[in-house]
Design an enzyme around this catalytic site. Structure first.
Site, PDB file in Angstrom:
ATOM      1  N   ASN A 124     144.069  -2.688  78.389  1.00 48.15           N
ATOM      2  CA  ASN A 124     143.607  -3.775  77.514  1.00 48.15           C
ATOM      3  C   ASN A 124     144.306  -5.094  77.845  1.00 48.15           C
ATOM      4  O   ASN A 124     144.873  -5.754  76.979  1.00 48.15           O
ATOM      5  CB  ASN A 124     143.842  -3.424  76.044  1.00 48.15           C
ATOM      6  CG  ASN A 124     143.119  -4.371  75.097  1.00 48.15           C
ATOM      7  OD1 ASN A 124     142.103  -4.947  75.453  1.00 48.15           O
ATOM      8  ND2 ASN A 124     143.635  -4.527  73.910  1.00 48.15           N
ATOM      9  N   ARG A 129     147.712 -11.738  83.534  1.00 45.06           N
ATOM     10  CA  ARG A 129     148.903 -11.309  82.785  1.00 45.06           C
ATOM     11  C   ARG A 129     149.566 -10.103  83.428  1.00 45.06           C
ATOM     12  O   ARG A 129     150.786  -9.986  83.437  1.00 45.06           O
ATOM     13  CB  ARG A 129     148.537 -10.987  81.334  1.00 45.06           C
ATOM     14  CG  ARG A 129     148.556 -12.200  80.447  1.00 45.06           C
ATOM     15  CD  ARG A 129     148.648 -11.816  78.980  1.00 45.06           C
ATOM     16  NE  ARG A 129     149.952 -11.319  78.604  1.00 45.06           N
ATOM     17  CZ  ARG A 129     150.160 -10.193  77.934  1.00 45.06           C
ATOM     18  NH1 ARG A 129     149.158  -9.444  77.574  1.00 45.06           N
ATOM     19  NH2 ARG A 129     151.373  -9.836  77.621  1.00 45.06           N
ATOM     20  N   LYS A 208     141.221   6.541  82.335  1.00 48.49           N
ATOM     21  CA  LYS A 208     140.971   5.413  83.226  1.00 48.49           C
ATOM     22  C   LYS A 208     142.216   5.041  84.018  1.00 48.49           C
ATOM     23  O   LYS A 208     142.169   4.858  85.238  1.00 48.49           O
ATOM     24  CB  LYS A 208     140.459   4.224  82.404  1.00 48.49           C
ATOM     25  CG  LYS A 208     139.854   3.110  83.192  1.00 48.49           C
ATOM     26  CD  LYS A 208     140.900   2.213  83.768  1.00 48.49           C
ATOM     27  CE  LYS A 208     140.297   1.064  84.531  1.00 48.49           C
ATOM     28  NZ  LYS A 208     141.363   0.135  84.954  1.00 48.49           N
ATOM     29  N   ASP A 227     135.724   2.100  83.645  1.00 49.95           N
ATOM     30  CA  ASP A 227     136.049   1.043  82.694  1.00 49.95           C
ATOM     31  C   ASP A 227     134.751   0.464  82.148  1.00 49.95           C
ATOM     32  O   ASP A 227     133.679   0.998  82.394  1.00 49.95           O
ATOM     33  CB  ASP A 227     136.885  -0.050  83.380  1.00 49.95           C
ATOM     34  CG  ASP A 227     136.036  -0.845  84.351  1.00 49.95           C
ATOM     35  OD1 ASP A 227     135.114  -0.252  84.940  1.00 49.95           O
ATOM     36  OD2 ASP A 227     136.271  -2.048  84.517  1.00 49.95           O
TER      37      ASP A 227
END
Length: 270
Positions: A124, A129, A208, A227
């Site tokens: 998530n 990032r 995943k 995904d």
DNA sequence: CGCCAGGACGCCC
DNA sequence: GGGCGTCATGGC
């Protein structure tokens, strides 16, 4: 595999390689684009600057030994991707389109521990990032931290990562690997299903993340990461399931499809 | 401000 | 076994 030694550099000739499609598409998170066609990054603690296009690449300050031992394996140079694309393209029109869309894709054969940890942080999260977190990891320890180093941390002491709820996943992975509860050295020889179940014993590793790590870090080319993008591909193009005859390397086929659906929808949005 | 990001987990029925 | 809210953080 065609290459030459040129002073301190290695010249690589590989028509089926496009750096943007390999180093900047969410397979690996340790690479930084420093200029068009120019990247720098790591495989575990091996550093590389690579640049080039149109099948000609320069690996800066790289010995032949490092090239053969680390980078040839990392960029999967022994695999014939033209042959793979022919096989995929013959299977169905969607794959044919995807293969023609990004002919420079390859599977990056990453270090298992690095891949596992990287994809734990991918949960998530967005690519920018994730790269930041991996970069801060290396910066903090001065190298890519081992499980032994990370198992001494706590979610709080890892606050400098700014990785949010994933910090405790990272610590759990480190504890299970360093403690011997999970032996990453045995994953490559395990059957795919058993290997997946084993990795999913780590908190924060679901189907995943496990598939991504198995594909990129442990050589399991039958791992097929599902995904949101690939779910869309499956609904739209493979309502009856993915072609069985491609099972053995369907993970690599997934790379082409993932890039195809993402890039074409991105372009359609503008 | 709300929405999303290569998901996983806990809880619910 | 499937559906849903929640989990930090940052970019847009």
């Amino acid at each position: 595999m065609k290459y030459e030694i040129s002073g301190n550099n290695i010249l690589l000739f590989e028509p089926d390689l496009i750096l943007d499609e390999v180093l900047d598409t969410g397979q690996a998170f340790g690479w930084e684009k420093t200029a068009p066609g120019h990247y720098r990054g790591y495989c575990l603690d091996e550093y590389l600057e690579i640049e080039g296009e149109d099948g000609r690449f320069t690996l800066r300050d790289t010995s032949e030994e490092a090239f053969l031992k680390v980078w040839a394996k990392y960029f999967d140079l022994e695999t014939d991707y033209a042959a793979l694309r022919r096989e995929y393209s013959a299977a169905d029109p969607t794959l044919k389109e995807a293969c023609e869309f990004s002919r420079g894709i390859r599977l990056l054969r990453q270090d298992g521990w690095e891949a596992l940890l990287s994809f734990i942080f991918s949960s998530n999260n967005n690519i920018t990032r994730i790269k930041g977190i991996i970069s801060r990891l290396r910066e903090h320890y001065g190298h890519f931290p081992t499980a032994e180093e990370l198992c001494r941390e706590t979610p709080e002491s890892l606050g400098f990562l700014r990785s949010g709820f994933r910090a405790r996943y990272c610590v759990d992975a480190a504890k299970k690997v360093a403690g011997g509860e999970i032996d990453l050295g045995k994953i490559p020889e395990m059957p795919y299903e058993e290997a997946k179940k084993t990795l999913m014993g780590i908190c924060g590793v679901g189907p995943k993340v496990a598939d991504c790590a198995l594909l990129s870090g442990f050589g399991k080319t039958e791992a097929f990461p599902m995904d949101v993008w690939m779910k869309r591909v499956m609904e739209r193009y493979y309502p009856g399931g993915f072609p069985e005859e491609l099972y053995r390397t369907r993970g690599i086929a997934q790379l082409y499809l993932f890039n195809y659906i993402r890039k074409s929808e991105e372009a359609a949005r503008v």
